[in-house]
Design a protein around this motif. Structure first.
Motif, mmCIF file in Angstrom:
data_model
loop_
_atom_site.group_PDB
_atom_site.id
_atom_site.type_symbol
_atom_site.label_atom_id
_atom_site.label_comp_id
_atom_site.label_asym_id
_atom_site.label_seq_id
_atom_site.Cartn_x
_atom_site.Cartn_y
_atom_site.Cartn_z
ATOM 1 N N ARG A 96 0.834 -1.193 0.000
ATOM 2 C CA ARG A 96 0.000 0.000 0.000
ATOM 3 C C ARG A 96 0.887 1.268 0.000
ATOM 4 N N VAL A 99 2.094 2.106 -3.352
ATOM 5 C CA VAL A 99 1.085 2.705 -4.250
ATOM 6 C C VAL A 99 0.878 4.178 -3.922
ATOM 7 N N VAL A 194 0.310 -5.587 -6.160
ATOM 8 C CA VAL A 194 0.353 -4.124 -5.934
ATOM 9 C C VAL A 194 -0.545 -3.478 -7.021
ATOM 10 N N TYR A 195 -1.665 -2.895 -6.624
ATOM 11 C CA TYR A 195 -2.613 -2.249 -7.533
ATOM 12 C C TYR A 195 -2.747 -0.782 -7.157
ATOM 13 N N ARG A 196 -2.778 -0.013 -8.162
ATOM 14 C CA ARG A 196 -3.151 1.400 -7.988
ATOM 15 C C ARG A 196 -4.461 1.555 -8.739
ATOM 16 N N LEU A 201 0.562 -2.968 -10.723
ATOM 17 C CA LEU A 201 1.929 -2.461 -10.729
ATOM 18 C C LEU A 201 2.956 -3.559 -10.496
#
Length: 837
Positions: A96, A99, A194-196, A201
């Protein structure tokens, strides 16, 4: 409770009324066996209860161990899960942060270093933007990180790619399958996407070491008590806290790790518990008490059985003694020290006829005393109470209840109790009426027997076989020989050797030791005639071996005086010889005229021959040729006359009978020569047939000639009287051998002998002739029988039953009949001769 009740019943004292009651022992074999089995059942129940208790305690302890093991393995699982969950949360927080904030390599490496420092089980962390490309190069030197960069490792690539793809698609943290290095160590990879917003990502890859998880996440106090291992789905041990091999008795428990899952489980092995002194002491105490209780129950059972056996033996002994006392034929009576009857057995009551109630408790005089014997019975009673009773007992008369009397013998002995004190007098009474009567009859019989033996006119004596000791002698023996054994030995002669009696008779006793007394007396010796020179008497002696009253062998001898009989026999023998001589003289007297005529013929011929010879000499015409025939014929006639005179002289000569070996042919020829003069006068021929090889007979030839002459003369007279004008009368003499006897048969052609005459023909003074004396045939039979032979007569029968004469058979034994074993095989050669006169 059941065990306590059984234990209380088994431990009841042996002297309690419940055990000592006789009825409890006589309810039957079932109750007796159940009473004996009670201790065994108690032991069995106790063993079962103690086994159940120990099994329950053991099961409870095992359950506690399992619960404790489960709690510990759950604790270990929880610790691992908490550590890995914390790691997941920190990695997710890092994702987190990446991001939101602008990330750079330096800050990323610092963040990962903080996470790895807090979780040593993490070997490698990096941010991957694709399956194989990290966003920033890493400076980690771990072997695993180097391997992750190797594109040739297909297993690891596939595992990482699968986890990477799954994390991207699910947008959540994903553990890759379990992967192994070249050394076999296991590793887990955590992919954190890992997401934005919607933009992917990359993924943060975190590698966990299974060995590190076990080493750093398990509390030390837990690993000290248990062996903890992590296993895969194939039950392969990936890591463990101890290298100690597992034992079959070690308990274990498995719990899966979820997450991370992937078939990984935590296994906890329980080490053997350390010795618990308190628990072991309690167990050993319980075991000791159990053994003591078992020993007590076993001792009680053994004591109960011994007591039961003792009581059974006591009852059996009491019943046996009571049965023996009730069935014994001897009357038993017990007096106390004051003379009162305290006990009588059934036999005593049966003997006397009085009931037990009539006798027990009574003092003298007792009901069974005869009224006329009170003084004597009182005297015996007082002697009993003073202890002066004789060992041979009292002989008394006893009165029955019906008034009858019987004779009895009473034996008295002190009655001693178990403490050794005398409590009274025991008396045993037996009925001796029959034995006394038998004894009196035996005494009377003995007296009669002794009277008979003493009155015998025969010497009866008994001599011991092992020594010359006279055991018995009657009056007649004592009169002749006194009381010395010399008379017995003198009568026995060679039948009793005093020098060998000791050894031989003892051997005989040993030989007959197994035989009854009757077998010793079965074989008695034949009677022998013995002449005792000292008293000049003849005795007929009979002897045999008997078993004497003391069991030893003895010789009994009965000698009967036969002196008078021997003198009578001698006189009879002399008279018989005189009678035989007289018979021969009578025979010669009857034949005198014929003998004179027979002698005149040779004498006249001799006179004529001598006169002729004298005439020839006187006339001068005598020559040797003329005189020799006349002189030879004169000599023959002189010899003939001499033979006739010799036979007559031998026949009538009186001499003692003398047996000698004789030829049958010579005896027959001499008898025919004597009888032919009488037979020829009646113009009867004599034909003699003799078989060849006749044996020698031992006879007195003169007596046998007398028999044959008498038979030939009787045959000639019978034939002449029956048919004086018969054309050719013949008397045949046939001599043959028949089964060891020489049989001489005189066969005539007379009228025969009728049945009545045949029965009395040989009786003395019986004759079929008017002028006969009736002694000829009787004397002939006596002569033949004295030679152990036989004389009999049979009629000659034709086929049609007609009588053609009579045959007198005379059989004489071959050999000497007075010599044992004499077979008479000696024989003179002879031939069958037929002679006509």
């Amino acid at each position: 409770m059941l065990t306590e009740r059984l234990f209380a019943r088994s431990a009841r004292p042996s002297g309690s009324p419940a055990d000592s009651s006789p009825s409890r022992w006589h309810h039957g074999p079932w109750w007796s066996n159940s009473y004996l089995l009670t201790p065994l059942l108690s032991i069995l129940v106790f063993l079962i209860v103690m086994s159940l208790i120990l099994w329950s305690l053991n099961r409870r302890e095992r359950q506690q161990q399992e619960d404790t093991l489960y709690r510990n393995v759950a604790w270990a699982q929880q610790q691992i899960r908490l550590s890995m969950t914390s790691s997941q949360e920190q990695v997710q927080a890092l994702a987190r942060d990446l991001v939101v904030a602008r990330a750079d390599p330096h800050s990323f490496q610092k963040a990962t270093a903080d996470i790895m420092q807090g979780h040593p089980e993490i070997l490698y962390m990096n941010w991957y933007i694709s399956e194989q490309q990290p966003r920033w190069p890493t400076t980690a030197l771990s072997i695993f990180s180097q391997r992750l960069t190797r594109p040739s490792d297909a297993q690891m690539d596939e595992a990482v790619k699968a986890a990477f793809s799954e994390a991207r698609s699910t947008r959540r943290q994903i553990y890759s399958p379990l992967i192994y290095d070249d050394l076999g160590n296991g590793y887990l990879t955590l992919q954190t996407p890992v997401y934005r917003e919607r933009e992917f990502l990359g993924s943060i890859a975190t590698v966990f070491s299974i060995e590190g998880i076990l080493k750093h996440d398990i509390p030390p106090e837990l690993s000290a008590k248990y062996k903890i291992s992590i296993i895969d789905v194939n039950n392969r041990e990936l890591a463990t806290t101890s290298t100690r091999p597992r034992l079959p008795r070690d308990a274990s428990y498995d719990l899966p790790l979820d997450p991370p899952g992937q078939g990984v489980s935590v296994r906890v092995y329980a080490y053997p518990q350390m010795t618990n002194f308190t628990n072991n002491t309690l167990v050993w105490l319980v075991a000791g008490l159990s053994c003591f209780v078992l020993w007590s129950l076993w001792s009680l059972w053994k004591h109960t059985r011994q007591r039961f056996e003792a009581q059974q033996a006591l009852y059996a002994e009491a019943f046996f003694r009571r049965a023996m006392e009730n069935s014994v034929l001897i009357g038993m009576r017990v007096l106390d020290m004051h003379g009162r009857i305290t006990h009588v057995n059934p036999a005593f009551c049966r003997m006397t006829g009085w009931d037990e109630s009539d006798l027990v408790g009574k003092l003298a005089p007792f009901p069974y005393w005869p009224h006329d014997a009170y003084p004597e019975m009182q005297r015996q009673y007082e002697m009993t109470l003073r202890g002066k009773a004789p060992s041979s007992g009292f002989e008394l008369r006893v009165r029955r209840k019906d008034g009858s009397l019987f004779h009895a013998r009473l034996y008295v002995s002190p009655l001693i109790d178990s403490a050794g004190r005398q409590t009274g007098w025991m008396s045993s009474m037996t009925d001796i009426t029959e034995p006394k009567r038998a004894r009196e009859e035996l005494a009377a019989a003995h007296e009669r027997f002794t009277t008979v033996l003493e009155s015998l006119d025969a010497a009866v004596s008994v001599l011991a076989a092992d020594e010359a000791e006279l055991l018995f002698a009657n009056r007649y023996y004592r009169h002749l020989f006194g009381i010395r054994p010399d008379g017995h030995l003198e009568l026995a002669g060679d039948a009793f050797d005093a020098g060998e009696a000791s050894s031989d008779s003892i051997d005989m006793v040993d030989a007959y030791a197994g035989l009854p007394a009757a077998a010793l007396t079965e074989s008695a010796a034949d009677a022998q005639e013995v002449y005792v020179q000292s008293i000049q008497k003849w005795f007929e002696v009979r002897r045999q071996y008997i078993q004497w009253v003391d069991g030893h062998l003895a010789q009994m001898q009965i000698a009967t005086d036969i002196t008078t009989r021997k003198e009578a026999q001698e006189l009879a023998r002399q008279q018989d010889e005189k009678l035989q001589f007289t018979s021969r003289l009578m025979t010669m007297g009857e034949m005198a005229s014929s003998l004179a005529h027979e002698l005149n013929q040779p004498l006249a011929a001799i006179n004529n021959y001598c006169s002729g010879a004298v005439a020839l000499v006187r006339s001068g015409r005598s020559t040797a040729d003329n005189l020799l025939p006349a002189l030879e014929k004169t000599s023959q006639q002189a010899v003939r006359a001499g033979m006739i005179i010799k036979r007559i002289r031998e026949f009538v000569k009186r001499s003692e009978p003398k047996r000698q070996a004789s030829r049958v042919a010579d005896i027959v020829a001499d008898a025919v020569g004597l009888a032919e003069i009488e037979v020829r006068k009646r113009r009867i021929r004599i034909v003699t047939e003799l078989r060849s090889r006749l044996p020698v007979i031992y006879v007195d030839p003169v007596l046998i000639e007398q028999v044959l002459v008498n038979l030939l003369k009787n045959a000639a007279e019978a034939m002449y009287d029956a048919a004086p004008q018969a054309p050719d009368p013949v008397i045949r003499i046939v001599v043959r051998l028949d089964h060891g006897f020489v049989c001489i048969s005189v066969i005539d052609q007379g009228p025969g002998v009728d049945e009545k005459t045949a029965e009395r023909l040989f009786e003395p003074f019986y004759s079929t002739k008017s002028d006969g004396m009736g002694m000829g045939l009787n004397i002939c039979r006596s002569i033949i029988e004295s030679h152990r032979g036989r004389l009999w007569v049979v009629n000659n029968l034709e086929a049609d039953g007609r009588i053609t004469g009579a045959t007198f058979h005379c059989s004489l034994p071959v050999g000497d009949p007075d010599v044992p074993g004499q077979s008479g095989t000696q024989a003179f050669p002879s031939r069958t001769v037929t002679r006509e006169l």
